[in-house]
Design a protein around this motif. Sequence first.
Motif, PDB file in Angstrom:
ATOM      1  N   GLU A  59       0.879  -1.165   0.000  1.00 45.02           N
ATOM      2  CA  GLU A  59       0.000   0.000   0.000  1.00 45.02           C
ATOM      3  C   GLU A  59       0.918   1.216   0.000  1.00 45.02           C
ATOM      4  O   GLU A  59       1.785   1.350   0.860  1.00 45.02           O
ATOM      5  CB  GLU A  59      -0.897   0.010   1.233  1.00 45.02           C
ATOM      6  CG  GLU A  59      -1.792  -1.215   1.356  1.00 45.02           C
ATOM      7  CD  GLU A  59      -2.569  -1.209   2.666  1.00 45.02           C
ATOM      8  OE1 GLU A  59      -2.437  -0.221   3.425  1.00 45.02           O
ATOM      9  OE2 GLU A  59      -3.293  -2.188   2.923  1.00 45.02           O
ATOM     10  N   ARG A  60       0.711   2.105  -0.969  1.00 45.19           N
ATOM     11  CA  ARG A  60       1.697   3.166  -1.117  1.00 45.19           C
ATOM     12  C   ARG A  60       1.018   4.491  -1.471  1.00 45.19           C
ATOM     13  O   ARG A  60       0.051   4.527  -2.247  1.00 45.19           O
ATOM     14  CB  ARG A  60       2.683   2.794  -2.221  1.00 45.19           C
ATOM     15  CG  ARG A  60       3.981   3.552  -2.158  1.00 45.19           C
ATOM     16  CD  ARG A  60       4.952   3.121  -3.243  1.00 45.19           C
ATOM     17  NE  ARG A  60       5.013   1.706  -3.468  1.00 45.19           N
ATOM     18  CZ  ARG A  60       5.740   0.845  -2.769  1.00 45.19           C
ATOM     19  NH1 ARG A  60       6.446   1.290  -1.738  1.00 45.19           N
ATOM     20  NH2 ARG A  60       5.747  -0.438  -3.060  1.00 45.19           N
ATOM     21  N   SER A  61       1.540   5.551  -0.900  1.00 45.76           N
ATOM     22  CA  SER A  61       1.121   6.900  -1.254  1.00 45.76           C
ATOM     23  C   SER A  61       2.345   7.658  -1.749  1.00 45.76           C
ATOM     24  O   SER A  61       3.362   7.725  -1.042  1.00 45.76           O
ATOM     25  CB  SER A  61       0.506   7.618  -0.051  1.00 45.76           C
ATOM     26  OG  SER A  61       0.236   8.967  -0.348  1.00 45.76           O
ATOM     27  N   ILE A  62       2.281   8.189  -2.972  1.00 47.44           N
ATOM     28  CA  ILE A  62       3.377   8.970  -3.539  1.00 47.44           C
ATOM     29  C   ILE A  62       2.809  10.292  -4.035  1.00 47.44           C
ATOM     30  O   ILE A  62       1.894  10.315  -4.858  1.00 47.44           O
ATOM     31  CB  ILE A  62       4.076   8.231  -4.710  1.00 47.44           C
ATOM     32  CG1 ILE A  62       4.623   6.882  -4.253  1.00 47.44           C
ATOM     33  CG2 ILE A  62       5.204   9.086  -5.281  1.00 47.44           C
ATOM     34  CD1 ILE A  62       5.274   6.083  -5.377  1.00 47.44           C
ATOM     35  N   VAL A  78      10.087   5.285  -8.774  1.00 50.12           N
ATOM     36  CA  VAL A  78      10.808   6.518  -9.082  1.00 50.12           C
ATOM     37  C   VAL A  78      10.294   7.584  -8.123  1.00 50.12           C
ATOM     38  O   VAL A  78       9.110   7.943  -8.152  1.00 50.12           O
ATOM     39  CB  VAL A  78      10.608   6.944 -10.540  1.00 50.12           C
ATOM     40  CG1 VAL A  78      11.380   8.228 -10.827  1.00 50.12           C
ATOM     41  CG2 VAL A  78      11.053   5.838 -11.494  1.00 50.12           C
ATOM     42  N   LEU A  79      11.172   8.071  -7.263  1.00 52.24           N
ATOM     43  CA  LEU A  79      10.802   9.028  -6.221  1.00 52.24           C
ATOM     44  C   LEU A  79      11.660  10.282  -6.389  1.00 52.24           C
ATOM     45  O   LEU A  79      12.808  10.334  -5.923  1.00 52.24           O
ATOM     46  CB  LEU A  79      11.020   8.412  -4.842  1.00 52.24           C
ATOM     47  CG  LEU A  79      10.277   7.083  -4.589  1.00 52.24           C
ATOM     48  CD1 LEU A  79      10.733   6.453  -3.282  1.00 52.24           C
ATOM     49  CD2 LEU A  79       8.770   7.321  -4.579  1.00 52.24           C
ATOM     50  N   PRO A  80      11.137  11.288  -7.075  1.00 50.87           N
ATOM     51  CA  PRO A  80      11.923  12.513  -7.290  1.00 50.87           C
ATOM     52  C   PRO A  80      12.234  13.236  -5.991  1.00 50.87           C
ATOM     53  O   PRO A  80      11.569  13.040  -4.961  1.00 50.87           O
ATOM     54  CB  PRO A  80      11.016  13.355  -8.188  1.00 50.87           C
ATOM     55  CG  PRO A  80      10.056  12.389  -8.809  1.00 50.87           C
ATOM     56  CD  PRO A  80       9.851  11.321  -7.777  1.00 50.87           C
ATOM     57  N   ALA A  81      13.222  14.085  -6.023  1.00 54.10           N
ATOM     58  CA  ALA A  81      13.593  14.877  -4.855  1.00 54.10           C
ATOM     59  C   ALA A  81      12.405  15.694  -4.368  1.00 54.10           C
ATOM     60  O   ALA A  81      11.679  16.300  -5.157  1.00 54.10           O
ATOM     61  CB  ALA A  81      14.754  15.804  -5.218  1.00 54.10           C
ATOM     62  N   GLY A  82      12.205  15.686  -3.047  1.00 50.72           N
ATOM     63  CA  GLY A  82      11.165  16.488  -2.449  1.00 50.72           C
ATOM     64  C   GLY A  82       9.766  15.910  -2.495  1.00 50.72           C
ATOM     65  O   GLY A  82       8.840  16.498  -1.936  1.00 50.72           O
ATOM     66  N   MET A 121       9.524  12.372 -12.990  1.00 48.42           N
ATOM     67  CA  MET A 121       8.127  12.176 -12.610  1.00 48.42           C
ATOM     68  C   MET A 121       8.038  10.986 -11.666  1.00 48.42           C
ATOM     69  O   MET A 121       8.685   9.964 -11.893  1.00 48.42           O
ATOM     70  CB  MET A 121       7.263  11.906 -13.851  1.00 48.42           C
ATOM     71  CG  MET A 121       7.182  13.052 -14.826  1.00 48.42           C
ATOM     72  SD  MET A 121       6.145  12.645 -16.269  1.00 48.42           S
ATOM     73  CE  MET A 121       7.160  11.393 -17.068  1.00 48.42           C
ATOM     74  N   PRO A 122       7.245  11.078 -10.584  1.00 55.94           N
ATOM     75  CA  PRO A 122       7.098   9.930  -9.683  1.00 55.94           C
ATOM     76  C   PRO A 122       6.382   8.777 -10.374  1.00 55.94           C
ATOM     77  O   PRO A 122       5.479   8.993 -11.190  1.00 55.94           O
ATOM     78  CB  PRO A 122       6.270  10.493  -8.525  1.00 55.94           C
ATOM     79  CG  PRO A 122       5.577  11.687  -9.075  1.00 55.94           C
ATOM     80  CD  PRO A 122       6.462  12.253 -10.139  1.00 55.94           C
ATOM     81  N   HIS A 123       6.788   7.558 -10.055  1.00 60.56           N
ATOM     82  CA  HIS A 123       6.167   6.351 -10.610  1.00 60.56           C
ATOM     83  C   HIS A 123       5.969   5.322  -9.504  1.00 60.56           C
ATOM     84  O   HIS A 123       6.877   5.093  -8.697  1.00 60.56           O
ATOM     85  CB  HIS A 123       7.036   5.735 -11.713  1.00 60.56           C
ATOM     86  CG  HIS A 123       6.854   6.363 -13.056  1.00 60.56           C
ATOM     87  ND1 HIS A 123       7.315   7.615 -13.361  1.00 60.56           N
ATOM     88  CD2 HIS A 123       6.248   5.897 -14.182  1.00 60.56           C
ATOM     89  CE1 HIS A 123       7.024   7.906 -14.624  1.00 60.56           C
ATOM     90  NE2 HIS A 123       6.370   6.891 -15.129  1.00 60.56           N
ATOM     91  N   PHE A 124       4.779   4.724  -9.479  1.00 62.41           N
ATOM     92  CA  PHE A 124       4.552   3.546  -8.655  1.00 62.41           C
ATOM     93  C   PHE A 124       5.313   2.365  -9.277  1.00 62.41           C
ATOM     94  O   PHE A 124       6.047   2.529 -10.257  1.00 62.41           O
ATOM     95  CB  PHE A 124       3.051   3.259  -8.568  1.00 62.41           C
ATOM     96  CG  PHE A 124       2.294   4.228  -7.707  1.00 62.41           C
ATOM     97  CD1 PHE A 124       2.146   3.988  -6.342  1.00 62.41           C
ATOM     98  CD2 PHE A 124       1.739   5.374  -8.248  1.00 62.41           C
ATOM     99  CE1 PHE A 124       1.450   4.878  -5.532  1.00 62.41           C
ATOM    100  CE2 PHE A 124       1.044   6.276  -7.446  1.00 62.41           C
ATOM    101  CZ  PHE A 124       0.903   6.025  -6.087  1.00 62.41           C
ATOM    102  N   THR A 165      13.358   8.094 -19.982  1.00 62.16           N
ATOM    103  CA  THR A 165      12.147   7.323 -19.704  1.00 62.16           C
ATOM    104  C   THR A 165      11.229   7.973 -18.678  1.00 62.16           C
ATOM    105  O   THR A 165      10.001   7.858 -18.783  1.00 62.16           O
ATOM    106  CB  THR A 165      12.537   5.909 -19.216  1.00 62.16           C
ATOM    107  OG1 THR A 165      13.502   5.344 -20.105  1.00 62.16           O
ATOM    108  CG2 THR A 165      11.319   4.994 -19.179  1.00 62.16           C
ATOM    109  N   TYR A 166      11.792   8.668 -17.684  1.00 61.21           N
ATOM    110  CA  TYR A 166      10.981   9.122 -16.550  1.00 61.21           C
ATOM    111  C   TYR A 166      11.051  10.627 -16.304  1.00 61.21           C
ATOM    112  O   TYR A 166      10.518  11.096 -15.294  1.00 61.21           O
ATOM    113  CB  TYR A 166      11.409   8.378 -15.277  1.00 61.21           C
ATOM    114  CG  TYR A 166      11.301   6.879 -15.402  1.00 61.21           C
ATOM    115  CD1 TYR A 166      10.068   6.244 -15.381  1.00 61.21           C
ATOM    116  CD2 TYR A 166      12.437   6.088 -15.566  1.00 61.21           C
ATOM    117  CE1 TYR A 166       9.960   4.862 -15.499  1.00 61.21           C
ATOM    118  CE2 TYR A 166      12.342   4.707 -15.690  1.00 61.21           C
ATOM    119  CZ  TYR A 166      11.100   4.103 -15.661  1.00 61.21           C
ATOM    120  OH  TYR A 166      11.009   2.734 -15.790  1.00 61.21           O
TER     121      TYR A 166
END
Length: 287
Positions: A59-62, A78-82, A121-124, A165-166
Amino acid sequence: MESLFTALPLLATQGFCWHGAYVDCRWEPPGAIEEEVSTPWHSVVLFTQFAGSDPALAERSIDGRFKVERVHPGDILVLPAGVGQRSRWNVPGEFMNLVFETAALGRSLDEAADDTTFELMPHFATQDLLVLQLGLALRRVLQGGGDRLYAESLITALAVHLLQTYATRRPEIKTYGGGLARPQLERVVDYIHSHLDAPLSLETLAALAGMSAHYFAQLFKQSTGVAPHQYVIRCRVERAKALLAQPHLAIADIAYRVGFAHQSHLNRHFKRLVGTTPGQWRQAIRS
């Protein structure tokens, strides 16, 4: 090093190195990150292995978006800065953190890039077999004692792939032909031969040629037929062959003199390129 996980790393670089990147490997028990966390760096979380044959359930919140997802080996986040994230997962598993200073991604393509040039860009959970391949290769470098030039080559390839890609804006990837100009190549080759006993950096070699790491690696291979780290290994093995003719030098000492991390590192590359071990080579030239 701030972490998105709870367990201590099994393997890790010593802070940001390898062209502005940090890499660690860890085995996590089932758990949760209850409070939203973020880091000042771009993070790619690579899932490499889970206990049992079933995928993990997370279970994830991004960035304020929530998702329940099944996670398989080879998936990445993919978890960008901030960008904040919270998560909960149900099985133990192996993870890798592939972390970049914010300016490091752009520098792989353009030495003048700053931390505002490119944004991820953030990605699950997303299956990315190229990131898996590069991540596992980086883990092998950590396990083997560290070959900085090879690691930086992998990091550069990873950075370019992430940008293609991201990123919110895809960079223009230029293709050059003809290799390095002769003065550039001679300057780099002379530096390599003068510093074989030191940890050589892709960033340093690229700076000698006056270009980014990505384009330098591309043009160097066009000029020599091999990647920079492969060229350096061949030079180190050739230097080792000459030193093996001096019977008073221990093979372990020779390994350090030519820039290998340890004797087994020399043995592996020597046998791959020459067909025999250093000890066998020394016996042969004696006879």
